[in-house]
Design an enzyme around this catalytic site. Structure first.
Site, short mmCIF file in Angstrom:
data_model
loop_
_atom_site.label_atom_id
_atom_site.label_comp_id
_atom_site.label_asym_id
_atom_site.label_seq_id
_atom_site.Cartn_x
_atom_site.Cartn_y
_atom_site.Cartn_z
N HIS A 65 -6.22 -5.96 -2.61
CA HIS A 65 -7.09 -6.39 -1.67
C HIS A 65 -7.53 -7.72 -0.78
O HIS A 65 -7.85 -8.12 -0.09
CB HIS A 65 -8.54 -4.99 -1.63
CG HIS A 65 -8.48 -4.05 -2.02
ND1 HIS A 65 -9.52 -3.41 -1.97
CD2 HIS A 65 -7.15 -3.05 -1.65
CE1 HIS A 65 -9.14 -1.69 -2.67
NE2 HIS A 65 -7.38 -1.45 -2.03
N ARG A 82 0.83 -1.15 -0.07
CA ARG A 82 -0.51 0.63 -0.15
C ARG A 82 0.51 1.28 -0.15
O ARG A 82 0.68 2.63 -0.80
CB ARG A 82 -0.92 0.36 1.07
CG ARG A 82 -1.94 1.02 1.30
CD ARG A 82 -2.89 1.41 1.92
NE ARG A 82 -3.91 1.61 2.85
CZ ARG A 82 -3.74 2.88 3.87
NH1 ARG A 82 -3.12 2.59 5.08
NH2 ARG A 82 -4.66 3.53 3.49
N HIS A 101 0.70 3.65 -2.30
CA HIS A 101 0.48 5.37 -2.00
C HIS A 101 1.08 7.03 -2.63
O HIS A 101 1.39 7.73 -3.11
CB HIS A 101 -0.21 5.71 -0.39
CG HIS A 101 -1.34 5.09 -0.07
ND1 HIS A 101 -2.12 5.47 0.62
CD2 HIS A 101 -1.68 4.23 -0.47
CE1 HIS A 101 -3.44 5.16 1.23
NE2 HIS A 101 -3.34 4.11 0.15
N ASN A 145 -2.52 8.18 4.41
CA ASN A 145 -1.52 7.78 4.71
C ASN A 145 -1.11 7.63 6.71
O ASN A 145 0.08 7.25 6.47
CB ASN A 145 -0.60 8.35 4.68
CG ASN A 145 -0.86 8.92 2.60
OD1 ASN A 145 -0.73 7.13 2.16
ND2 ASN A 145 0.16 10.05 2.07
#
Length: 324
Positions: free
Chosen positions: A192, A62, A66, A94
């Site tokens: 996911h 992740r 990001h 975040n």
């Protein structure tokens, strides 16, 4: 005002896409002469942490995602705030990121092996790949040669990152502005299959989807009942598995959950609202016909080259959380 902000967003993203197209120096084996053990060092460091805490794999993946979606893959998500200016790391999406210690440990080891050579953004790209492969997921060649950005702005992360509340049109626009197509969207959403989420990321689907106290009709009602036992209204602390029963292992179960209308986020459910993404989701259910692992590697390579800094741009940070 909203129109002007949207146009500004598109211009910034177009710049990043063009930068990818014109970038030079990002290649597999970039450090073969200057730091030949870079991949082995990052992998060993990542393995050290993942073997003790497998749940760190999802946050590392992740974190790379990001990073790349804001200013491109330049390690800006790793920077701490300075002089009162808040960085990307401080943005609400975040604040739940974990795994910075893995990047810092790999950087420390590499500074001893080949000081001032390997960027933090390259370390993050490698650690994300290794974290996935270490929990039974795919591996892929990672083009290297990124340099680290010097700018990290909270507001950019707040505006540019996809959210769990996005519908398909919004997701397609966000991904497309960065040069990622609909297939990349549905493939990268498959990330996911690992990890956890706070209740507030999906609780509106349980309690107030329409603004009038209704549940989301696009979510399996039995699943909603299960989630309500864990997530009470206004719960901001509880976390639940994104792929129940399989959240520590990288596999295709996420797509099975989607077809059962048990995707946790509205953005997961959105994959069934478009014919192309729905066809892909269904195609991954075949016992021996799944292409997900291969596709995921290809999309990660593509994502990992968004807005990269190369040549003399940016810097090679000595410490990943601090500008030189």
């Amino acid at each position: 005002m909203t129109t002007l902000k949207f146009l500004s967003f598109l211009i910034v993203q177009l710049f990043l896409v063009l930068e990818v197209a014109n970038s030079q120096g990002v290649e597999v084996g970039f450090y073969k002469k200057t730091c030949p053990n870079v991949e082995a060092i990052v992998k060993e460091t990542t393995k050290h942490y993942i073997s003790r805490a497998p749940t760190l794999a999802a946050p590392l993946l992740r974190m790379h995602f990001h990073d790349c979606f804001v200013r491109g893959c330049d390690g800006s998500v790793l920077l701490n705030s300075t002089n009162g200016n808040q960085a990307e790391k401080d943005a609400i999406p975040n604040q739940s990121l974990r795994g910075f210690q893995v990047i810092d440990a790999a950087k420390s080891a590499l500074e001893k092996e080949c000081p001032g050579t390997v960027s933090c953004s390259d370390i993050l790209a490698l650690a994300a790949r290794d974290a996935v492969s270490l929990i039974n997921g795919p591996s892929w060649p990672v083009p290297l040669g990124r340099r680290d950005g010097r700018v990290s702005i909270l507001s950019e992360a707040s505006k540019n990152l996809p959210t769990p509340f996005d519908n398909f049109t919004t997701l397609k626009t966000t991904f497309g502005a960065l040069g990622l197509n609909v297939k990349d969207l549905v493939v990268l959403s498959g990330g996911h299959t690992i990890g956890m989420s706070h209740c507030f990321s999906f609780s509106s689907r349980l309690y107030n989807f329409t603004g009038k106290g209704h549940m989301d009709p696009n979510m399996d009602q039995n699943y909603i009942a299960q989630l309500k036992t864990k997530c009470k209204p206004n719960d901001v602390t509880t976390i639940v598995e994104m792929d129940p029963g399989s959240f520590k292992s990288f596999d295709t179960d996420y797509y099975t959950m989607i077809t059962k209308r048990r995707g946790l986020f509205a953005s997961d459910a959105a994959l069934l609202t478009d014919s192309q993404t729905k066809d892909y989701v269904l195609s991954q259910l075949k016992p021996h016909g799944s292409t997900f692992f291969k596709d995921f590697g290809e999309s990660m390579i593509k994502m990992g080259q968004i807005g990269v800094l190369t040549g003399n741009a940016g810097e090679i940070r000595k410490h990943c959380a601090l500008r030189n």
